[in-house]
Write a protein that holds these residues in place. Structure first.
Motif, mmCIF file in Angstrom:
data_model
loop_
_atom_site.group_PDB
_atom_site.id
_atom_site.type_symbol
_atom_site.label_atom_id
_atom_site.label_comp_id
_atom_site.label_asym_id
_atom_site.label_seq_id
_atom_site.Cartn_x
_atom_site.Cartn_y
_atom_site.Cartn_z
ATOM 1 N N HIS A 92 -7.797 15.475 17.032
ATOM 2 C CA HIS A 92 -8.277 15.954 18.719
ATOM 3 C C HIS A 92 -8.999 17.197 18.591
ATOM 4 O O HIS A 92 -8.083 18.451 18.293
ATOM 5 C CB HIS A 92 -6.987 16.028 19.792
ATOM 6 N N VAL A 93 -9.911 17.288 19.686
ATOM 7 C CA VAL A 93 -10.754 17.925 20.280
ATOM 8 C C VAL A 93 -10.633 18.281 21.445
ATOM 9 O O VAL A 93 -10.799 17.712 22.488
ATOM 10 C CB VAL A 93 -12.153 18.481 19.409
ATOM 11 N N TRP A 94 -10.047 20.614 21.310
ATOM 12 C CA TRP A 94 -10.113 20.195 22.468
ATOM 13 C C TRP A 94 -11.285 21.312 23.940
ATOM 14 O O TRP A 94 -10.817 22.195 23.357
ATOM 15 C CB TRP A 94 -8.546 20.571 23.468
ATOM 16 N N TYR A 95 -12.001 20.779 24.844
ATOM 17 C CA TYR A 95 -13.592 20.725 24.356
ATOM 18 C C TYR A 95 -12.474 21.889 26.157
ATOM 19 O O TYR A 95 -12.797 21.160 27.213
ATOM 20 C CB TYR A 95 -14.523 20.728 24.779
ATOM 21 N N THR A 96 -12.229 22.930 26.234
ATOM 22 C CA THR A 96 -11.792 23.857 27.280
ATOM 23 C C THR A 96 -13.188 24.347 27.611
ATOM 24 O O THR A 96 -13.725 24.813 27.301
ATOM 25 C CB THR A 96 -10.900 24.982 26.568
ATOM 26 N N GLY A 97 -12.579 24.988 28.954
ATOM 27 C CA GLY A 97 -13.898 25.285 30.175
ATOM 28 C C GLY A 97 -15.333 24.217 30.226
ATOM 29 O O GLY A 97 -16.151 25.314 30.638
ATOM 30 N N VAL A 155 -20.005 13.562 23.499
ATOM 31 C CA VAL A 155 -18.064 12.859 23.119
ATOM 32 C C VAL A 155 -18.436 11.865 22.159
ATOM 33 O O VAL A 155 -17.928 11.685 21.415
ATOM 34 C CB VAL A 155 -17.498 12.131 24.611
ATOM 35 N N ALA A 156 -20.210 10.826 22.577
ATOM 36 C CA ALA A 156 -20.449 10.484 21.236
ATOM 37 C C ALA A 156 -20.053 10.825 19.483
ATOM 38 O O ALA A 156 -19.956 10.121 19.271
ATOM 39 C CB ALA A 156 -21.477 9.878 21.690
ATOM 40 N N ARG A 157 -20.914 12.111 19.451
ATOM 41 C CA ARG A 157 -20.866 13.007 18.398
ATOM 42 C C ARG A 157 -19.468 12.960 18.048
ATOM 43 O O ARG A 157 -19.149 12.904 16.789
ATOM 44 C CB ARG A 157 -22.005 14.221 18.863
ATOM 45 N N SER A 158 -18.550 13.555 18.215
ATOM 46 C CA SER A 158 -17.213 13.382 18.025
ATOM 47 C C SER A 158 -16.962 12.455 17.971
ATOM 48 O O SER A 158 -15.833 12.698 17.081
ATOM 49 C CB SER A 158 -16.599 14.309 19.253
ATOM 50 N N HIS A 159 -16.145 10.902 18.987
ATOM 51 C CA HIS A 159 -16.238 10.196 17.702
ATOM 52 C C HIS A 159 -16.541 9.389 16.852
ATOM 53 O O HIS A 159 -15.726 9.003 16.220
ATOM 54 C CB HIS A 159 -16.419 9.203 19.042
ATOM 55 N N ARG A 160 -18.058 9.713 16.722
ATOM 56 C CA ARG A 160 -18.323 9.356 15.433
ATOM 57 C C ARG A 160 -17.547 9.508 14.179
ATOM 58 O O ARG A 160 -17.360 9.373 13.479
ATOM 59 C CB ARG A 160 -20.081 9.512 15.158
ATOM 60 N N HIS A 161 -17.532 11.318 14.687
ATOM 61 C CA HIS A 161 -16.520 12.386 13.238
ATOM 62 C C HIS A 161 -15.010 11.652 13.439
ATOM 63 O O HIS A 161 -13.844 12.022 12.587
ATOM 64 C CB HIS A 161 -17.080 13.472 13.735
ATOM 65 N N VAL A 165 -10.867 13.363 22.228
ATOM 66 C CA VAL A 165 -11.795 14.775 23.050
ATOM 67 C C VAL A 165 -11.015 14.489 23.565
ATOM 68 O O VAL A 165 -10.296 13.497 24.827
ATOM 69 C CB VAL A 165 -13.059 14.051 23.563
ATOM 70 N N ILE A 166 -10.374 15.577 24.566
ATOM 71 C CA ILE A 166 -9.635 15.979 25.585
ATOM 72 C C ILE A 166 -10.467 17.134 26.420
ATOM 73 O O ILE A 166 -10.808 17.809 25.955
ATOM 74 C CB ILE A 166 -7.833 16.935 24.637
ATOM 75 N N ILE A 167 -9.930 17.178 27.483
ATOM 76 C CA ILE A 167 -10.402 18.278 28.300
ATOM 77 C C ILE A 167 -9.363 18.015 29.022
ATOM 78 O O ILE A 167 -8.515 18.330 29.422
ATOM 79 C CB ILE A 167 -12.186 17.472 29.359
ATOM 80 N N ILE A 321 -13.179 10.734 27.981
ATOM 81 C CA ILE A 321 -12.876 11.024 27.667
ATOM 82 C C ILE A 321 -11.301 10.592 27.029
ATOM 83 O O ILE A 321 -11.000 9.498 27.696
ATOM 84 C CB ILE A 321 -11.977 12.329 28.511
ATOM 85 N N ASP A 322 -10.406 11.379 26.031
ATOM 86 C CA ASP A 322 -9.166 10.616 25.322
ATOM 87 C C ASP A 322 -8.000 11.136 26.086
ATOM 88 O O ASP A 322 -6.880 10.247 25.231
ATOM 89 C CB ASP A 322 -9.188 10.623 24.226
#
Length: 627
Positions: A92-97, A155-161, A165-167, A321-322
């Motif tokens: 999981h990537v937490w995209y902060t801010g 977000v789509a790019r992250s999912h492909r990898h 995604v967390i915000i 967003i996940d």
């Protein structure tokens, strides 16, 4: 978001808010909650401070502008960057801010109103002073007019990898000058329909200091907005009449400099005296699953702010967003979280819901009644590990911490760094990143709970430099800045570590080896037994060591760490008969492989007890896997 300690009045309000759970007897007995299957592997969260992550500018001028100090963009988070993150075992990537918060930059050509530096912290602004919950920060877009599309592509790019995604969601407070351009049709802004003639009304979104206009704080410690640089709006004035309560609960028309003066407190139907003005959640619902909670709230009349935040999180869930990280969750009533989280789980049962809660006596309420998935394990484990690293505490303290949370250990997220805390390598924490490696191994392997890494942690970023509002030891969250060690890993956008020093590359390699093992190990989702207590009288073993076992029917592990920065040790580590019996081992020799060093050792079982002869260098850890 621990900007400053809560002032006494705000702390009292926070206590009143968290007590307003609304527990009553229930005439019907709910069905027991079904046992939820635990995930097959540990979650690993990578917290990225998005504004800083892709920035290659190295000027780092205090109070530097976006043009001087640079800013990272959504488009800088490339496939190569995401592969580098994935290499750390991240799930999981937490995209902060990323949400649109108050900024000093002028985006009026895009229809965005200018924000007032008198109620902005730093030049880049606090990510926890959200100005528009239905849009993202224009600073982060190559083309601000297309900022939502650029984030959607990330977000789509992250999912492909294979990354979820967390915000952030910040229900406790919003920017003083909230104005949503991105809100869907039919959605009203916060406060649009408030009755400002009263301090409190249930469906007001804010609390008001009736009859008094807002006054900016008196600046302390030589502080001036923008470092004293002239700005047409930096005039010591901000139009707000009547004044609203400040985000940390301060009720004065002029908040203190150490209050969260850039934000306003959101009203959830908690009266100023702390009593609640919303449907009570029966205590029995601690045993109910999210479907039961969702059904409870159907047809209930809830405060307007509840519905506004429900619509916000469902908007972002539909966006892709996940999951969400909830800022200062303990300052919002537990019943609201039951309402919000059960609505999210109806749409996405796998949503990852993480909350910032700092009061251990409230953990179970926020998990069982509030239906959080995970909470920060800050006040217990993180604080203790920090004290052990600094030589202020013994490893003996870990035993009762883990025992006390045995029933909720899976839900307590572990970390050694995040945006609120001092960088490990800063002088005020560990002095150098390597001094915390035993704690990192322990933190990542002790429980079935998720592990979190902060960007730059894996290369020893020390967080030094005075950025302006943000001071050294913590990487700034308020200013435009370059993050030097992280930038060397970025290597001008190659994200291959090509510019790292030899020491930084060795640290990165260690983190990759550790975290890939953590993400792949089936035993780390199994059982735990500490063997520290059984070894306290073992020759060579002391209170700078810690050891424990992890196992399931697929894998058996022995983990031992030496926190001593100067002294190595040699010992015959005991594995008590109880654990040998649980592992179902007969007398004999069993091969062990150290997952961190690759060395081969052996476990000798004699008369039903085990011994492992081993050496530990200063700061060395071993994860011994039975072959």
């Amino acid at each position: 978001m621990k900007r400053f300690p809560l002032r006494p009045l705000a702390a009292a309000l926070a206590a009143a808010l968290v007590s307003a759970v609304g527990l009553t007897a229930c005439s019907q007995t709910p069905e027991p909650q079904a046992t939820v299957a635990e995930p097959a592997s540990k979650a690993v969260v990578y917290q990225m401070f998005t504004r800083l992550f892709g920035n290659t500018e190295t000027a780092n001028l205090p109070w530097g502008t976006l043009e001087q100090n640079g800013v990272g963009k959504f488009n800088d988070i490339t496939d190569q960057a995401l592969e580098g993150i994935k290499e750390l075992g991240v799930s999981h990537v937490w995209y902060t801010g990323v949400l649109h918060h108050a900024v000093v930059g002028d985006y009026s050509q895009y229809g965005i109103s200018n924000d007032d530096p008198d109620v902005i912290k730093g030049r880049a602004g606090s990510p926890y002073a959200v100005k528009d919950y239905y849009s993202v920060n224009p600073d982060l877009a190559e083309n601000p007019a297309e900022r939502m599309a650029e984030f959607k592509a990330l977000v789509a790019r992250s999912h492909r990898h294979g990354l979820k995604v967390i915000i952030d969601i910040v229900p406790n407070h919003i920017a003083r000058d909230y104005q949503s351009l991105g809100k869907p049709d039919g959605v009203e802004d916060f406060g649009a329909n408030d009755d400002t003639s009263v301090e409190y009304a249930r469906d007001n979104n804010f609390y008001y200091v009736v009859g008094q206009p807002f006054q900016v704080p008196q600046w302390l410690d030589g502080y001036e907005p923008l470092g004293g640089e002239p700005h047409p709006l930096a005039d010591g004035q901000f139009a707000e009449n009547p004044a609203k309560w400040t985000g940390n609960g301060a009720r004065a028309a002029q908040p203190h400099f150490h209050d969260w003066y850039e934000t306003v407190k959101v009203n959830y139907g908690v009266r100023p005296d702390g009593s609640h003005d919303f449907p009570a959640l029966p205590a029995e619902y601690a045993q109910m699953d999210v479907t039961g909670h969702y059904q409870f709230w159907q047809g209930k009349d809830v405060p307007d702010s509840w519905e506004k935040f429900r619509d916000i999180v469902l908007f972002w869930t539909e966006f892709g967003i996940d999951g969400f990280r909830y800022d200062m969750a303990e300052m919002v009533p537990v019943a609201f979280w039951s309402y919000l989280n059960s609505h999210i789980k109806q749409v996405n049962p796998d949503a990852f819901l993480l909350a910032e809660v700092y009061q251990p006596d409230l953990y179970r309420d926020y998990l069982h009644l509030g239906k959080m998935d995970y909470l920060y394990d800050k006040v217990d484990l993180y604080d203790t590990l920090k004290a052990i690293i600094q030589g202020r505490e013994s490893t003996d303290a870990i035993v009762p911490i883990q025992a006390a949370k045995a029933d909720i250990e899976h839900h307590m997220l572990h970390f050694l760094e995040n945006h609120d805390e001092q960088r490990i390598a800063s002088p005020d924490f560990a002095g150098k990143a390597e001094n915390a490696l035993p704690a990192m191994v322990l933190s990542a392997t002790l429980s079935t709970s998720p592990t979190m890494l902060y960007f730059g942690q894996d290369v020893g970023e020390p967080g030094d430099g005075d950025a302006g509002f943000g001071k050294a030891t913590r990487t700034t969250i308020f200013d435009y800045w370059g993050v030097p060690a992280h930038q060397r890993w970025m290597n001008d956008g190659a994200f291959d570590g090509g510019a790292l020093t030899e020491q930084e590359q060795a640290l990165r390699d260690y983190y990759v080896r550790l975290m890939q093992f953590v993400a792949d190990s089936p035993a780390l989702m199994g059982q735990y037994a500490e063997i520290h207590s059984a070894n306290r009288d073992t020759t060579g073993y002391n209170d700078r060591h810690y050891s424990f076992l992890r196992w399931n029917d697929q894998q058996q592990l022995l983990v031992v760490s030496n926190f001593d920065q100067a002294k190595g040790s040699e010992m015959a580590l005991r594995v008590p008969a109880e654990q040998i019996a649980q592992w179902q081992l007969a007398d004999g020799e069993y091969a062990l492989n150290d997952a961190l060093s690759g060395e081969s050792l052996s476990l000798t079982v004699r008369d039903g007890e085990g011994l492992v002869a081993l050496t530990l260098a200063p700061l060395q850890s071993r994860i011994l896997v039975r072959q």
